[in-house]
Write an enzyme that holds these catalytic residues in place. Structure first.
Site, PDB file in Angstrom:
ATOM      1  N   GLU A 147      13.907  -2.010   3.125  1.00 30.95           N
ATOM      2  CA  GLU A 147      13.152  -2.661   2.049  1.00 30.95           C
ATOM      3  C   GLU A 147      12.428  -3.905   2.566  1.00 30.95           C
ATOM      4  O   GLU A 147      11.294  -4.170   2.184  1.00 30.95           O
ATOM      5  CB  GLU A 147      14.087  -3.027   0.893  1.00 30.95           C
ATOM      6  N   HIS A 166       7.282   2.418   3.594  1.00 35.22           N
ATOM      7  CA  HIS A 166       8.577   3.109   3.678  1.00 35.22           C
ATOM      8  C   HIS A 166       8.494   4.358   4.554  1.00 35.22           C
ATOM      9  O   HIS A 166       9.482   4.790   5.135  1.00 35.22           O
ATOM     10  CB  HIS A 166       9.073   3.510   2.281  1.00 35.22           C
ATOM     11  N   ASP A 199       8.541  -4.615   2.482  1.00 33.60           N
ATOM     12  CA  ASP A 199       7.947  -5.804   1.854  1.00 33.60           C
ATOM     13  C   ASP A 199       6.978  -6.493   2.810  1.00 33.60           C
ATOM     14  O   ASP A 199       5.859  -6.853   2.436  1.00 33.60           O
ATOM     15  CB  ASP A 199       9.039  -6.813   1.455  1.00 33.60           C
ATOM     16  N   GLU A 237       5.470   0.889  -0.654  1.00 36.67           N
ATOM     17  CA  GLU A 237       5.892   2.297  -0.678  1.00 36.67           C
ATOM     18  C   GLU A 237       5.319   3.054   0.521  1.00 36.67           C
ATOM     19  O   GLU A 237       6.017   3.865   1.142  1.00 36.67           O
ATOM     20  CB  GLU A 237       5.490   2.979  -1.990  1.00 36.67           C
TER      21      GLU A 237
END
Ligand SMILES: [Zn+2]
Length: 674
Positions: free
Chosen positions: A574, A517, A578, A514
């Site tokens: 994403e 991001h 990751d 998160e």
């Protein structure tokens, strides 16, 4: 008072008989027994870590996928059912909240009453549509349907002003499609063509259930398909929608009106009860321009047919079994490969969570989430933020100016853990026992009022997008904050009985994900305050794009199902998160060692266990149909690649498992952004 006490006692005595007795699936904690030792971790780490779990956990008939996330969701559903069943016992002395959630759930569970009523609860809506005699009446009819929760023609909501993030503005967006995405209307492979044929059949069957004869229903379904295909033509695809520049167009209300004069916007805005505004984000001007053409191309009768379809479509969950089964046949079986409808109680739990999430959530957190959980999570977030700061400072490819800006952004990230400090207000909402359809429509009206009331006001960072029992987490680039609801702060993500290595590989990497991001291809375009503003030097941006390009190309070669490959661009954010998240969680774990390597557990080193902690949260089975659907709409990679894609980029993994340089889990052109 005496009567009240007696009534209560009677109710309590009845409770055991009324409450369901079946138990949720037990939590399987990680142990070395779960590893498939017949597989070399350097050949296929996902199969090594998850092969046994996936073999032992086939997809239940009522699901289209089954993974560790689902186990956790399932346990949450049992907790919520317990809360709702207790609240649904009709007795005096219930609090206003108990009455609302209890009666909402009980009305959904009362299948006999729903069967008996047939499609009658829809009558008022259908009459209202039938009574339209001119195009001028369309905006107000759309107001009514939007407020009741139907997705017709376009979407209207409030949202952050990308360039002035502290302010909430009005937002008009694409919408009005029955299938999950615009691509479903145009892809020309055999499976997509077949799916469209079945969709038209489904729409026709729903019209038959409303009482139309088959020939009329077939003609109506054709009209619906024509209108939706027309609308889809102007809609942006999912990949483009990840580009903030493509979904931010601040226009005046007059400019919006000029895009589609066929639609009376001021009548719509006034009818829907939006506060006055003179500018708004028209997310996709081309969609609105195209909508004008579609509006003009179809007769008023065609539009009435389209509205009628969406009215029944939006209310399916609380209509009789014939509607529910037909809906499941297309959207469940055909589209996602599930074999059986979920049991009614699970559908009604989801339905209550959707309608009254914050009322259910307040009881849920009282029962499940203590101060300790919040403190431990915050201290872990702190460890991950320090590791990301360390990582940014040491990046070889980024210049000093951009680094300084990146660190300012990292410092400014705020953390929302567990549940909100400001619950949604349902005091004006009336829930009537026995009126399932009316209840959900009123809940939608109440929620739309709440969202529209924000227009023109400053952003309130206490507003959460979802209730605390949600098994998920997110980063919001326009608020520069991360959210971890109570629902995810449990095993297998976080286990207070597990060692640090497992927890840093689990929830630690998810926190890292998160945080990253904020610095992926999308998040990196927003600054510390959440404004869409370029804070990069041109040369650093070029370096960044080369590195994200490596990840895009790596994942674009992974096969999702049959010969269908992943969309490297759609999944880029994403995948970057990751990869970055796992790396900084690894750094944070090493920081906890303070120079002293922990002893192995079950013959596995802390480094090995860390990577197993990551793989362990992703173990999952999926139907082929569902995999196919997700390739089009899901920005996340399938579980296997969330594991194998990331570890193959990390020399730390190769070292931990002693992988030879030629092993399949060693990406020869290792990608690294963060
Ligand atoms: Zn993510």
């Amino acid at each position: 008072m005496r009567a009240l006490l007696k009534l209560l006692t009677v109710s309590v005595l009845f409770m055991p008989a009324l409450l369901s007795q079946d138990k949720p699936p037990a939590d399987v904690r990680f142990s070395a027994n779960l590893l498939d030792k017949s597989i070399d971790p350097c050949n296929d780490f996902y199969a090594y870590a998850c092969g046994k779990w996936t073999a032992q956990n086939p997809i239940p008939a009522d699901h289209s996928s089954w993974g560790r996330f689902n186990e956790l969701q399932e346990r949450g559903q049992y907790i919520v059912r317990d809360i709702l069943e207790k609240a649904s016992i009709d007795r005096s002395g219930r609090t206003a909240s108990e009455q609302k959630i209890g009666d909402y759930y009980a009305s959904c569970m009362d299948e006999a009453a729903i069967e008996k009523a047939g499609p009658k609860p829809l009558e008022q809506d259908l009459h209202s549509i039938a009574a339209i005699t001119s195009r001028e009446e369309l905006p107000l009819e759309i107001v009514r349907l939007h407020r009741e929760g139907a997705d017709v023609l376009f979407g209207f909501d409030s949202g952050s002003d990308f360039k002035n993030a502290s302010q909430i503005i009005a937002e008009v967006d694409q919408g009005g499609l029955g299938m999950p995405d615009r691509d479903y209307y145009f892809k020309d492979d055999e499976k997509s063509v077949e799916l469209r044929k079945k969709y038209v059949e489904h729409v026709a069957k729903m019209f038959v259930l409303l009482g139309d004869n088959e020939a009329k229903a077939a003609a109506e379904a054709k009209v619906v398909m024509e209108i939706e295909t027309g609308l889809a033509k102007g809609a942006l695809d999912q990949t483009s929608r990840r580009d903030p520049q493509k979904i931010y167009h601040k226009l005046t209300d007059k400019e919006l009106a000029a895009l589609s004069p066929a639609f009376n916007w001021s009548s719509y805005f006034e009818g829907v009860g939006a506060p006055r505004f003179d500018s708004l984000n028209v997310v996709e001007p081309d969609f609105i321009r195209n909508m004008q053409a579609v509006l003009s191309a179809h007769s008023l009768d065609d539009w009435k047919t389209y509205l009628r379809w969406h009215t029944v479509h939006a209310n399916t969950p609380v209509l009789p079994a014939a509607f529910v089964n037909e809906n499941f046949d297309f959207f469940g079986k055909t589209m996602t490969g599930a074999k059986e409808l979920r049991p009614r109680w699970k559908r009604c739990v989801s339905y209550t969570n959707n309608g009254l999430g914050d009322l259910v959530g307040q009881v849920y957190v009282q029962q499940t989430f203590g101060a300790e959980g919040k403190e431990r999570t915050l201290s872990m977030v702190g460890a991950l933020e320090r590791a990301l700061g360390q990582d940014i400072k040491n990046l070889p490819w980024m210049g000093a100016d951009t680094k300084a800006q990146a660190l300012v952004k990292l410092q400014a990230i705020t953390n929302r853990i567990g549940y909100t400090d400001k619950w949604r207000d349902y005091s004006a909402l009336q829930i009537v026992r026995g009126d399932a359809l009316g209840n959900s429509q009123r809940a939608n009206q109440n929620d739309m009022r709440r969202r529209l009331n924000k227009i023109g006001k400053p952003l309130d960072k206490r507003d959460w997008e979802y209730p605390p029992m949600t098994v998920n987490a997110n980063y919001d680039p326009t608020q520069n904050n991360i959210t971890f609801p109570a629902g995810i702060l449990q095993p297998p993500f976080y286990d207070n009985q597990a060692d640090d290595a497992m927890n840093f590989g689990g929830i630690g990497a998810v926190i890292g994900h998160e945080l990253t991001h904020g610095f992926d291809d999308e998040g990196s375009q927003f600054d510390a305050a959440g404004n869409l503003r370029d804070w990069w030097t041109a040369s650093d941006k070029k370096q960044f794009e080369e590195r994200t390009g490596c990840i895009r190309d790596q994942y674009a070669n992974f096969v999702a199902v049959d010969d269908l490959k992943l969309n490297g661009k759609l999944t880029l954010g994403e995948n970057t998160a990751d990869n970055g998240g796992l790396r900084i969680a690894y750094m944070a774990l090493l920081n906890t060692f303070a120079g002293k390597e922990p002893a192995p557990i079950d013959g596995l080193s802390a480094e090995q266990r860390f990577f197993l902690g990551w793989a362990n949260v992703w173990c999952e089975n999926r139907t082929d149909a569902f995999s196919r659907m997700l390739v089009t709409i899901d920005p996340h990679s399938p579980s296997k690649y969330r594991v194998n894609g990331t570890v193959s980029n990390m020399p730390e993994f190769h070292e931990a498992y002693h992988c030879p340089a030629t092993a399949p889990m060693v990406n020869q052109k290792a990608c690294r952004v963060w």
